[in-house]
Scaffold this motif. Sequence first.
Motif, short mmCIF file in Angstrom:
data_model
loop_
_atom_site.label_atom_id
_atom_site.label_comp_id
_atom_site.label_asym_id
_atom_site.label_seq_id
_atom_site.Cartn_x
_atom_site.Cartn_y
_atom_site.Cartn_z
N ASP A 160 0.76 -1.20 0.08
CA ASP A 160 0.18 0.02 -0.07
C ASP A 160 0.90 1.41 0.04
O ASP A 160 0.40 2.22 -0.54
N ALA A 161 2.01 1.04 0.69
CA ALA A 161 2.95 2.39 0.78
C ALA A 161 3.43 2.80 -0.43
O ALA A 161 3.54 3.73 -1.08
N VAL A 162 3.91 1.44 -1.27
CA VAL A 162 4.41 1.72 -2.60
C VAL A 162 3.70 2.53 -3.47
O VAL A 162 3.71 3.48 -4.31
N GLY A 163 2.09 2.21 -3.32
CA GLY A 163 1.28 2.67 -4.17
C GLY A 163 0.93 4.01 -3.80
O GLY A 163 0.88 5.11 -4.79
N TRP A 164 0.87 4.34 -2.58
CA TRP A 164 0.96 5.70 -1.98
C TRP A 164 1.91 6.73 -2.35
O TRP A 164 1.85 7.81 -2.78
N LEU A 165 3.25 6.07 -2.44
CA LEU A 165 4.23 6.99 -2.82
C LEU A 165 4.43 7.26 -4.18
O LEU A 165 5.37 8.37 -4.68
N ALA A 166 3.76 6.45 -5.11
CA ALA A 166 3.68 6.78 -6.34
C ALA A 166 3.20 8.14 -6.89
O ALA A 166 3.41 8.85 -7.89
N ASP A 167 2.30 8.63 -6.00
CA ASP A 167 1.45 9.88 -6.17
C ASP A 167 1.75 11.03 -4.96
O ASP A 167 1.02 12.30 -5.13
N ASN A 168 2.58 10.65 -4.08
CA ASN A 168 2.66 11.63 -2.70
C ASN A 168 4.15 11.76 -2.27
O ASN A 168 4.99 10.79 -2.68
N GLY B 38 9.33 -4.49 6.42
CA GLY B 38 9.96 -2.82 6.46
C GLY B 38 11.29 -2.87 5.65
O GLY B 38 11.67 -1.79 5.04
N PHE B 39 12.33 -3.80 5.97
CA PHE B 39 13.40 -3.82 5.38
C PHE B 39 13.36 -3.75 3.91
O PHE B 39 14.47 -2.77 3.20
N GLU B 40 12.87 -4.38 3.09
CA GLU B 40 12.72 -4.56 1.95
C GLU B 40 12.23 -3.29 1.23
O GLU B 40 12.35 -2.52 0.15
N LEU B 41 10.84 -2.80 1.94
CA LEU B 41 10.38 -1.41 1.44
C LEU B 41 11.32 -0.42 1.72
O LEU B 41 11.42 0.43 0.96
N CYS B 42 11.97 -0.14 2.66
CA CYS B 42 13.19 0.86 2.90
C CYS B 42 14.22 0.99 1.57
O CYS B 42 14.50 1.65 1.17
N ARG B 43 14.51 -0.43 1.08
CA ARG B 43 15.43 -0.66 0.06
C ARG B 43 14.80 -0.05 -1.27
O ARG B 43 15.40 0.43 -2.06
N ARG B 44 13.60 -0.39 -1.35
CA ARG B 44 12.88 0.07 -2.54
C ARG B 44 12.77 1.64 -2.63
O ARG B 44 12.97 2.32 -3.62
N ILE B 45 12.30 2.31 -1.39
CA ILE B 45 12.48 3.75 -1.25
C ILE B 45 13.86 4.41 -1.51
O ILE B 45 13.82 5.44 -2.45
N ARG B 46 14.88 3.78 -1.13
CA ARG B 46 16.32 4.13 -1.31
C ARG B 46 16.68 4.16 -2.76
O ARG B 46 17.56 4.84 -2.96
N ALA B 47 15.95 3.40 -3.43
CA ALA B 47 16.41 3.24 -4.91
C ALA B 47 16.00 4.42 -5.62
O ALA B 47 16.59 4.77 -6.66
N SER B 48 15.35 5.16 -5.22
CA SER B 48 14.89 6.57 -5.90
C SER B 48 14.69 7.83 -5.07
O SER B 48 14.38 8.79 -5.48
#
Length: 228
Positions: A39-47, A63-73
Amino acid sequence: MWAPVDVLMVEDEADLGASTLEYLRAFGLSTAYAPSAEDAVGWLADNRPRVVLLDINLPGMNGFELCRRIRASSATPIVFLSARASDDDEILALSVGGDDYLRKPYSLGVLLAKVRRIIERTAGDAGPEGYDDGRLRFDPAADRFWLEGEDLALTAMEHRLLRHLVLNRERVVTKHELFEQVWGDAITGDGTLSVHIRRLRTRIETDPDSPRYLQTVWGRGYSFRGQS
C-alpha cells in the motif's frame, strides 16, 4: 501531482497507527497511513512525505525491503519503529538506509521531537562553504554532492552527516556535536553513528578500510580531510 505530507506511517497495527498519527496531527503535522508495504508503494507513487515511519514486521514485503525500495529513488528520511529488541535488527535497519530506529513501545513525545527535528533540518540551509577536489564536490547552494561527476546517492541522514563534516573540515568534530547538530539528539548511541560513518565510507572512499576523507580521531570523534 505530488502532494506534500509531513508523515507517512507504514504500520499493520491499525490501533497503534491511528493513535500515533492522531497525536502527531494534534501538533499540526499532516499525516498519511498505509497498512502494508505494498500500500505504501502505491501511495508513494503519487505523494511525497517529509518523513516515513516504518514498521519492520509487515504482512507481505517487510520493512527492510520497503526501505530498500524507497532508497532506490529517494532520500526521504526513514525512522524505523519496531518491537524487535536486538541490536542486530537496529544495525540492519540503518544499513539498508534507515535514518533512525525507535523501539516499541515508544514515547509519542520523543517520536514527535524526532520528526520535528528531521523536518526542520531537511528544510534548513546548507551553509556557506562548498568543496571540490576534482573527485568529490559539494555545492551548498544546490545542497548536492557529486562523486567523479555523478550525483552522489545518499540517505537524508548520510547527507546531513557528510555535509556537517565537510563544512567543518580539517577540524575534529566530536561525537557529541554530531549527535546534537546532525541527529538533534544528544543521547544518540555510538553504534548508530558508527554505522552511518561506515556507510558513508563505502559511498565516497576508494578504499573504505583505509579512508582518506573520513578520519577517525580515537576518543574524540571524526574529521573530514580535504584532498589536494
